[in-house]
Design a protein around this motif. Structure first.
Motif, mmCIF file in Angstrom:
data_model
loop_
_atom_site.group_PDB
_atom_site.id
_atom_site.type_symbol
_atom_site.label_atom_id
_atom_site.label_comp_id
_atom_site.label_asym_id
_atom_site.label_seq_id
_atom_site.Cartn_x
_atom_site.Cartn_y
_atom_site.Cartn_z
ATOM 1 N N ILE A 212 16.318 -2.141 2.034
ATOM 2 C CA ILE A 212 15.417 -2.128 3.188
ATOM 3 C C ILE A 212 14.296 -1.121 2.908
ATOM 4 N N THR A 213 13.067 -1.525 3.195
ATOM 5 C CA THR A 213 11.890 -0.700 2.936
ATOM 6 C C THR A 213 11.347 -0.109 4.236
ATOM 7 N N PHE A 214 10.965 1.193 4.209
ATOM 8 C CA PHE A 214 10.423 1.892 5.381
ATOM 9 C C PHE A 214 8.945 2.252 5.117
ATOM 10 N N ILE A 215 8.085 2.011 6.134
ATOM 11 C CA ILE A 215 6.670 2.455 6.090
ATOM 12 C C ILE A 215 6.399 3.203 7.392
ATOM 13 N N ILE A 216 6.045 4.498 7.275
ATOM 14 C CA ILE A 216 5.794 5.337 8.454
ATOM 15 C C ILE A 216 4.453 6.075 8.240
ATOM 16 N N CYS A 217 3.595 5.984 9.263
ATOM 17 C CA CYS A 217 2.314 6.721 9.185
ATOM 18 C C CYS A 217 2.012 7.371 10.535
ATOM 19 N N ASN A 218 1.035 8.333 10.523
ATOM 20 C CA ASN A 218 0.669 9.004 11.777
ATOM 21 C C ASN A 218 -0.433 8.234 12.478
ATOM 22 N N SER A 219 -0.941 8.802 13.526
ATOM 23 C CA SER A 219 -1.970 8.116 14.320
ATOM 24 C C SER A 219 -3.274 7.949 13.548
ATOM 25 N N SER A 220 -3.472 8.738 12.474
ATOM 26 C CA SER A 220 -4.665 8.585 11.630
ATOM 27 C C SER A 220 -4.389 7.620 10.477
ATOM 28 N N PHE A 221 -3.270 7.011 10.509
ATOM 29 C CA PHE A 221 -2.827 6.027 9.503
ATOM 30 C C PHE A 221 -2.689 6.628 8.111
ATOM 31 N N GLU A 222 -2.318 7.916 8.129
ATOM 32 C CA GLU A 222 -1.997 8.576 6.885
ATOM 33 C C GLU A 222 -0.489 8.453 6.628
ATOM 34 N N ARG A 223 -0.166 8.347 5.365
ATOM 35 C CA ARG A 223 1.249 8.147 5.017
ATOM 36 C C ARG A 223 2.083 9.343 5.410
ATOM 37 N N VAL A 224 3.165 9.057 6.121
ATOM 38 C CA VAL A 224 4.178 10.069 6.411
ATOM 39 C C VAL A 224 5.397 9.838 5.488
ATOM 40 N N TYR A 225 5.816 8.553 5.414
ATOM 41 C CA TYR A 225 6.932 8.209 4.508
ATOM 42 C C TYR A 225 6.828 6.721 4.167
ATOM 43 N N VAL A 226 6.909 6.431 2.881
ATOM 44 C CA VAL A 226 6.956 5.062 2.384
ATOM 45 C C VAL A 226 8.019 5.018 1.289
ATOM 46 N N THR A 227 8.959 4.054 1.414
ATOM 47 C CA THR A 227 10.065 3.972 0.453
ATOM 48 C C THR A 227 9.552 3.784 -0.961
ATOM 49 N N LYS A 228 9.978 4.713 -1.861
ATOM 50 C CA LYS A 228 9.670 4.663 -3.284
ATOM 51 C C LYS A 228 8.183 4.652 -3.584
#
Length: 477
Positions: free
Chosen positions: A74-90
């Motif tokens: 399972i792949t995770f994509i998380i970003c903040n309100s400015s659409f900057e990467r917070v966490y992306v799998t691998k």
């Protein structure tokens, strides 16, 4: 149509394995994908709920909270309100690719994001997404799994199951052949042994030591049946032998009776003719006396024949009653008082008390009478007859002794046969007999389950018969 057990077992087991294999393969092919993606949707939902309780800013340092899901591809994509990467799998070392995914998966679908969890499924992936408020800032969360790799995985497994199913089918056929052979081989042996038993006249038995209890039980049942057949065949052969013997005895009996009756009939016929030819009154009286004697002899013979036929017939009517054997013997002996006086024969009697037995009084009286007649015929001069009735626990013994000559051993068994008469030169009383007397004693004792015989003693011969006290039913042999 296959009728052998082995053939039917192989076909049945092969069809069973084939049906089960096809059923398992069909279930896998039709429902494995749906089942798998249904489980993955649940895992994505659980992962989203866990992220709602997790500090997403700490995932890069310690992502143990979602590592178990990532292990499940399972792949995770998380970003903040400015659409900057917070966490992306691998994607830690590929920030450009991470931003591209954020643009494609979050920014492109921004209108669909809310604080309420949503999920969707397309031909290429299954996904779940939503927003999380943390430290007064919105964070966008997008979780998915690609279907492409999974489809390839399932295709390989479908081929794998197909190959395994074919292997199982072939192995099942071989195992079915082996098991069917193991089961039918002892049955075949039993069949061959049963055929040999029939060919040998049912003298052989079937082997009972096999690998299966059911087969042993079948073998034991066949052996039991063979034993019953042997017993029935033996009984049938005995019955046929008895019938043949009885028929032969009946034929001999009739021939002997016919022969024995010819003599007195011829004498009577010739003497009746002489009565018409002579005028001498004394001669006429002698002829009349001779005719009377021959007539009496024929009467005795016919009476004896009736008793003999009754005891040897297959009729079940055989009346028995409780009687005192001593009284019966005494009464029978009384019928010979005039003859004892005429022949100058002394009679001595000795009776025990309470000589009660269940007997056919007519037959026993006839047997005693024949013993007495035989004793009178063979007495010396002066004659002496001793009659005894002895009481024992189980039987009553009747003895009739006479002071005649001993009977040689060579006649021991023959004297009980019908119409047997040894050369009796020493007979003193010139009594004629029917030739059936002692054979009647034999027949009467047989139907009473009794015993009979004679003994040579110092002063003559003792004839005896043992009568059981309790005769329950007729036992014609």
């Amino acid at each position: 149509m296959i009728k052998t057990i082995r053939g039917r077992m192989v076909i049945l087991m092969t069809l069973t394995i084939l049906v089960l294999t096809v059923a398992i393969f069909s279930v896998f092919a039709l429902f494995a994908d749906d089942y798998y993606y249904s489980r993955k949707k649940g895992m994505i939902s659980d992962a989203y709920k866990k992220l709602q309780k997790t500090d997403v800013l700490m995932l890069n340092e310690d992502n143990k909270a979602i590592s178990q899901y990532e292990d499940e591809r399972i792949t995770f994509i998380i970003c903040n309100s400015s659409f900057e990467r917070v966490y992306v799998t691998k994607m830690e070392k590929k920030p450009i690719d991470a931003q591209t995914r954020i643009a494609n998966d979050i920014v492109a679908n921004l209108r669909s994001f809310s604080y309420k969890y949503k999920s969707k499924e397309t031909s290429k992936r299954i996904a779940g997404y939503g927003k999380k408020l943390q430290d007064d800032e919105d964070y966008y969360i997008y979780i998915y799994e690609s279907k492409e790799a999974t489809s390839i995985f399932f295709n390989y497994y479908r081929w794998f199951f197909f190959i395994v199913g074919a292997f199982v089918l072939i192995a099942g056929i071989l195992i079915s052949l082996y098991i069917a052979s193991r089961l039918t081989r002892p049955i075949r042996k039993i069949e061959q042994a049963a055929s040999k038993a029939v060919d040998s006249g049912y003298s052989l038995n079937v082997e009972t030591k096999h690998d299966f209890k059911e087969v042993d039980s079948l073998a034991n049942s066949i052996n039991k049946m063979l034993t019953q057949i042997r017993t029935q065949m033996t009984d049938l052969q005995d019955e046929l032998s008895n019938q043949t013997l009885a028929e032969e005895e009946r034929r001999v009996f009739i021939n002997n009776v016919s022969h024995e009756l010819k003599t007195p009939l011829a004498v009577i016929s010739s003497q009746i003719e002489m009565l018409d030819l002579i005028d001498d009154e004394e001669k006429r009286k002698e002829y009349i006396k001779s005719i009377t004697e021959e007539t009496d002899r024929m009467t005795d013979m016919i009476n004896d024949m009736i008793v003999m036929y009754a005891t040897k017939s297959n009729e079940k009517e055989f009346s028995i009653e409780e009687a005192d054997v001593a009284d019966l013997v005494c009464e029978t002996l009384g019928n010979y008082e005039e003859l004892f006086t005429e022949k100058n024969i002394e009679v001595e009697q000795d009776y025990d008390e309470d000589c009660i037995a269940r007997i056919n009084t007519r037959y026993i009286s006839q047997a005693v009478s024949n013993y007495i007649s035989n004793a009178i015929k063979h007495c010396k001069e002066p004659g002496k007859i001793i009659v005894k009735v002895k009481n024992s626990n189980d039987s009553i013994r009747i003895e009739v002794a006479n002071n005649g000559n001993h009977i040689p051993d060579k006649y021991k068994d023959k004297i009980w046969d019908m119409f047997y008469s040894k050369d009796d030169k020493n007979k003193k009383n010139k009594m004629k007999s029917s030739g059936i007397g002692l054979s009647i004693v034999k027949s009467v004792m047989e139907v009473h389950n009794g015993d009979y015989g004679f003994e040579n003693v110092d002063d003559g011969v003792v004839f005896w018969m043992d009568i059981p006290k309790n005769l329950n039913e007729y036992t014609n042999e």
